[in-house]
Write an enzyme that holds these catalytic residues in place. Sequence first.
Site, PDB file in Angstrom:
ATOM      1  N   HIS A 215      13.148  99.522  41.201  1.00 58.25           N
ATOM      2  CA  HIS A 215      13.663 100.569  42.084  1.00 58.25           C
ATOM      3  C   HIS A 215      14.189 100.039  43.415  1.00 58.25           C
ATOM      4  O   HIS A 215      14.598 100.815  44.265  1.00 58.25           O
ATOM      5  CB  HIS A 215      12.595 101.635  42.343  1.00 58.25           C
ATOM      6  CG  HIS A 215      11.483 101.169  43.227  1.00 58.25           C
ATOM      7  ND1 HIS A 215      10.404 100.493  42.744  1.00 58.25           N
ATOM      8  CD2 HIS A 215      11.306 101.265  44.567  1.00 58.25           C
ATOM      9  CE1 HIS A 215       9.593 100.197  43.749  1.00 58.25           C
ATOM     10  NE2 HIS A 215      10.120 100.650  44.872  1.00 58.25           N
TER      11      HIS A 215
HETATM   12  C1  UD1 Z   1      10.236 104.203  48.992  1.00 55.19           C
HETATM   13  C2  UD1 Z   1       9.910 103.057  49.943  1.00 55.19           C
HETATM   14  C3  UD1 Z   1       9.649 101.799  49.130  1.00 55.19           C
HETATM   15  C4  UD1 Z   1       8.588 102.023  48.079  1.00 55.19           C
HETATM   16  C5  UD1 Z   1       9.009 103.193  47.210  1.00 55.19           C
HETATM   17  C6  UD1 Z   1       7.984 103.498  46.141  1.00 55.19           C
HETATM   18  C7  UD1 Z   1      11.027 103.104  52.142  1.00 55.19           C
HETATM   19  C8  UD1 Z   1      12.140 102.526  52.932  1.00 55.19           C
HETATM   20  N1  UD1 Z   1      11.031 102.778  50.828  1.00 55.19           N
HETATM   21  O1  UD1 Z   1      11.471 103.887  48.356  1.00 55.19           O
HETATM   22  O2  UD1 Z   1       9.217 100.778  50.006  1.00 55.19           O
HETATM   23  O3  UD1 Z   1       8.442 100.857  47.294  1.00 55.19           O
HETATM   24  O4  UD1 Z   1       9.176 104.329  48.054  1.00 55.19           O
HETATM   25  O5  UD1 Z   1       8.387 104.537  45.337  1.00 55.19           O
HETATM   26  O6  UD1 Z   1      10.208 103.813  52.685  1.00 55.19           O
HETATM   27  N2  UD1 Z   1      12.546 111.189  45.104  1.00 55.19           N
HETATM   28  C9  UD1 Z   1      12.105 112.125  44.198  1.00 55.19           C
HETATM   29  N3  UD1 Z   1      10.843 112.601  44.341  1.00 55.19           N
HETATM   30  C10 UD1 Z   1      10.024 112.188  45.328  1.00 55.19           C
HETATM   31  C11 UD1 Z   1      10.496 111.217  46.220  1.00 55.19           C
HETATM   32  C12 UD1 Z   1      11.760 110.719  46.083  1.00 55.19           C
HETATM   33  O7  UD1 Z   1      12.820 112.537  43.292  1.00 55.19           O
HETATM   34  O8  UD1 Z   1       8.873 112.665  45.409  1.00 55.19           O
HETATM   35  C13 UD1 Z   1      13.926 110.663  44.984  1.00 55.19           C
HETATM   36  C14 UD1 Z   1      14.708 110.982  46.238  1.00 55.19           C
HETATM   37  O9  UD1 Z   1      15.482 112.113  46.070  1.00 55.19           O
HETATM   38  C15 UD1 Z   1      15.536 109.749  46.498  1.00 55.19           C
HETATM   39  C16 UD1 Z   1      14.879 108.652  45.669  1.00 55.19           C
HETATM   40  O10 UD1 Z   1      13.849 109.250  44.916  1.00 55.19           O
HETATM   41  O11 UD1 Z   1      16.841 109.890  46.035  1.00 55.19           O
HETATM   42  C17 UD1 Z   1      14.360 107.576  46.557  1.00 55.19           C
HETATM   43  O12 UD1 Z   1      13.277 108.034  47.388  1.00 55.19           O
HETATM   44  P1  UD1 Z   1      12.955 107.383  48.836  1.00 55.19           P
HETATM   45  O13 UD1 Z   1      11.628 107.791  49.274  1.00 55.19           O
HETATM   46  O14 UD1 Z   1      14.097 107.603  49.723  1.00 55.19           O
HETATM   47  O15 UD1 Z   1      12.956 105.822  48.617  1.00 55.19           O
HETATM   48  P2  UD1 Z   1      12.268 104.967  47.487  1.00 55.19           P
HETATM   49  O16 UD1 Z   1      13.344 104.255  46.770  1.00 55.19           O
HETATM   50  O17 UD1 Z   1      11.304 105.776  46.680  1.00 55.19           O
END
Ligand code: UD1
Length: 370
Positions: A215
Amino acid sequence: MKKVILVAGARPNFMKIAPLMHALKGNTHIKPVLVHTGQHYDITMSGQFFEELNIPAPDINLEVGSASHAVQTARIMEGFEQVCINEKPDFVLVVGDVNSTAACTMVAAKFDGIKTIHYEAGLRSGDRSMPEEINRLVTDAITNVFFTTSADADENLLKEGIAPERIFMVGNLMIDSLTANLKKAEDTSLNFKLLNKNAEVAANALSKYGVMTFHRPNNVDNELMLKKLVKIWAKVSEKIPLIFPVHPRTYKNIQNFGLQAEINSYKNLYFIEPLGYLQFINLVKNAAFALTDSGGIQEETTFMNIPCLTVRPNTERPVTIWEGSNKLLKISEIETEIDLIIQGKGKKGIVPKFWDGHTAERIVKILEKM
Ligand code: UD1
């Protein structure tokens, strides 16, 4: 009675916060207040972790949700400033390296009378293209107290001019969660429904399999890179089945880059929903290897002594390479390494110091003295 705010924001934070909440339960000197920023918010990424790890419902949820880095960070800061005003904590303790970690430290550091504490301080990948590295640097530049997981982190902090009396090597909270839940995890089902297919995979019916997680933005946000990865996953899955609980970021990109049909055509490449903690641990424990770009999995596989192939040019967790079962690999090296694992020649290692299931107790003792 002193008050400590514990901050949890994203999935990898929850297994670090759980043992602290348990160790502080009923403590007569320190009252914990749990703040969930809402950076991760849905059942698969957040809710089921609270349930399985028995974390009490957050006292406060900022519900910031997904957004660009700046907007998400700003929302957390705005919400958390009000929390600090209302709660007047003595300490704010953050964990890990996500946006919530840096945002809450920046807020708390500007309040007189709040001491900031960073658990998992001092880890450095040296790679500023990773948002997590920026969060680590920002947090450690301003925090008051540093709790570390390994000696290399202490050395990094000393090199950056941090006074030794502010650094405490406490061990690894993830391993507290792992040791506390391993037995329970073993009882979970390893039957998973496949994403986008009306079928299941029964992992325990496979003689061997690898577990995969990807990811990191540098790997999955880049179309060319993700296409390269899909090709290599396909090749590997011809040798050994691969089970992949897909992170929402990766899943979205697979759809956006039109890769789903191709993925569906590889019969031993099993894409499943993100798993809860217990099922994930069980899946890894029974795997021949993990193929990943995650941070935490490098540590969990080191503890379980399962070969871990980390597809990144660097790691902030070098102890998992020096002592543990982790290796950094280029995409072009994956197949050869997996051939070795299939022949029983995968990397094995030892468990680093203080990764023993008692880190939360050590942290609480230090907090009591503070
Ligand atoms: C975040 C952390 C990363 C960690 C990862 C674990 C930062 C900069 N990054 O990255 O260090 O390894 O989490 O998962 O803080 N989404 C959902 N449901 C949720 C949360 C997110 O569908 O509950 C989707 C969002 O819409 C988004 C994508 O997942 O498009 C990424 O989520 P985001 O929290 O922005 O970053 P991660 O890639 O998860």
